[in-house]
Design a protein around this motif. Structure first.
Motif, PDB file in Angstrom:
ATOM      1  N   ASP A 200      14.183  25.084  17.128  1.00 32.05           N
ATOM      2  CA  ASP A 200      15.509  25.559  16.744  1.00 32.05           C
ATOM      3  C   ASP A 200      15.372  27.031  16.350  1.00 32.05           C
ATOM      4  O   ASP A 200      14.446  27.400  15.632  1.00 32.05           O
ATOM      5  CB  ASP A 200      16.054  24.764  15.561  1.00 32.05           C
ATOM      6  N   LEU A 201      16.310  27.840  16.811  1.00 30.53           N
ATOM      7  CA  LEU A 201      16.231  29.282  16.597  1.00 30.53           C
ATOM      8  C   LEU A 201      17.418  29.756  15.771  1.00 30.53           C
ATOM      9  O   LEU A 201      18.561  29.360  16.027  1.00 30.53           O
ATOM     10  CB  LEU A 201      16.239  30.008  17.954  1.00 30.53           C
ATOM     11  N   VAL A 202      17.145  30.579  14.763  1.00 26.23           N
ATOM     12  CA  VAL A 202      18.189  31.319  14.056  1.00 26.23           C
ATOM     13  C   VAL A 202      17.826  32.790  14.180  1.00 26.23           C
ATOM     14  O   VAL A 202      16.758  33.216  13.717  1.00 26.23           O
ATOM     15  CB  VAL A 202      18.289  30.904  12.580  1.00 26.23           C
ATOM     16  N   PHE A 203      18.684  33.565  14.822  1.00 27.45           N
ATOM     17  CA  PHE A 203      18.372  34.951  15.169  1.00 27.45           C
ATOM     18  C   PHE A 203      19.477  35.862  14.636  1.00 27.45           C
ATOM     19  O   PHE A 203      20.653  35.650  14.931  1.00 27.45           O
ATOM     20  CB  PHE A 203      18.274  35.098  16.693  1.00 27.45           C
ATOM     21  N   PRO A 204      19.145  36.895  13.840  1.00 24.90           N
ATOM     22  CA  PRO A 204      20.189  37.777  13.312  1.00 24.90           C
ATOM     23  C   PRO A 204      20.674  38.762  14.380  1.00 24.90           C
ATOM     24  O   PRO A 204      19.883  39.448  15.018  1.00 24.90           O
ATOM     25  CB  PRO A 204      19.481  38.514  12.168  1.00 24.90           C
ATOM     26  N   ARG A 205      21.985  38.815  14.575  1.00 33.17           N
ATOM     27  CA  ARG A 205      22.562  39.766  15.533  1.00 33.17           C
ATOM     28  C   ARG A 205      23.990  40.094  15.130  1.00 33.17           C
ATOM     29  O   ARG A 205      24.770  39.181  14.819  1.00 33.17           O
ATOM     30  CB  ARG A 205      22.525  39.174  16.953  1.00 33.17           C
TER      31      ARG A 205
END
Length: 222
Positions: free
Chosen positions: A7-12
């Protein structure tokens, strides 16, 4: 080979974006002269060496459109091209999103990093640059391999080492910053720890990389 999904949480754009990351670790023969995978019988033995390749795919949506990021890092499992075993031979990065696409590549040879890029975006275009590698310098893009004990520097439990670290191609792309060397501190936990995730509770080594600009990687390795 190994395929691992996360699972990925990526700030953008000021918000955490959720998506999926896939890491593929696999050994393969590599051509030093061409810096590509060596097909059987096409290269002299002196031109070939084994690498551990990491293909790291990160896909996430910003709400309206998707980002598709891929980084490939190739670490030599034997000395080649003047590089000791456990060091990078090549990194390649690509980014696709609805506005445009970018390809960025680093080749490590003879004490230098040869950088080349192709970009859709104004002010970036096509370009090349050469960087001198400082003593014991490494790329941030090798850290997932380093944490697995597949790339230098190799740490004993409780050990900490400071190294020059080259900014990752992902960071350079998304923050629109040039590649630069900074100082990073690499640490391995003194003893195994417990971590609980949806798959269960595991005994892990904890490895951290404290980088310039306040960024930090933390790895939990079973």
């Amino acid at each position: 080979a190994e395929v691992a999904g996360y699972d990925l949480v990526f700030p953008r754009y000021g918000h955490p974006r959720r998506g999926v990351a896939v890491a593929v670790f696999v050994t393969e023969p590599f051509s030093e002269s061409l810096q590509v995978k060596a097909d059987p019988g096409r290269h002299p033995a002196a031109d070939e060496f084994q690498v551990m390749k990491l293909n790291l795919m990160r896909d996430f949506s910003t709400g309206l459109y998707d980002y598709n990021l891929m980084t490939s890092a190739f670490v030599g499992l034997a000395p080649a091209g003047g590089r000791p075993a456990g060091t990078l031979a090549k990194v390649a990065f690509s980014a696709q999103e609805w506005c445009g696409q970018v390809f960025h590549q680093l080749n490590f040879r003879d004490g230098y990093v040869d950088e080349s890029w192709r970009s859709y975006f104004d002010g970036e275009g096509d370009g090349e640059h050469r960087h001198k590698i400082p003593p014991e310098g490494l790329s941030e893009d090798v850290l997932p391999l380093w944490a697995r004990g597949l790339a230098a520097p190799f740490l004993n439990p409780g050990e900490r080492k400071t190294r020059p670290i080259l900014r990752s191609l992902t960071t350079a792309r998304l923050l629109h910053k040039p590649l630069e060397w900074g100082t990073g501190a690499l640490t391995r936990s003194a003893s195994p720890q417990k971590v609980t995730v949806p798959a269960g509770t595991f005994t892990v080594d904890v490895l951290t990389a404290d980088l310039a600009e306040g960024r930090k990687w933390t790895f939990f390795v079973e």
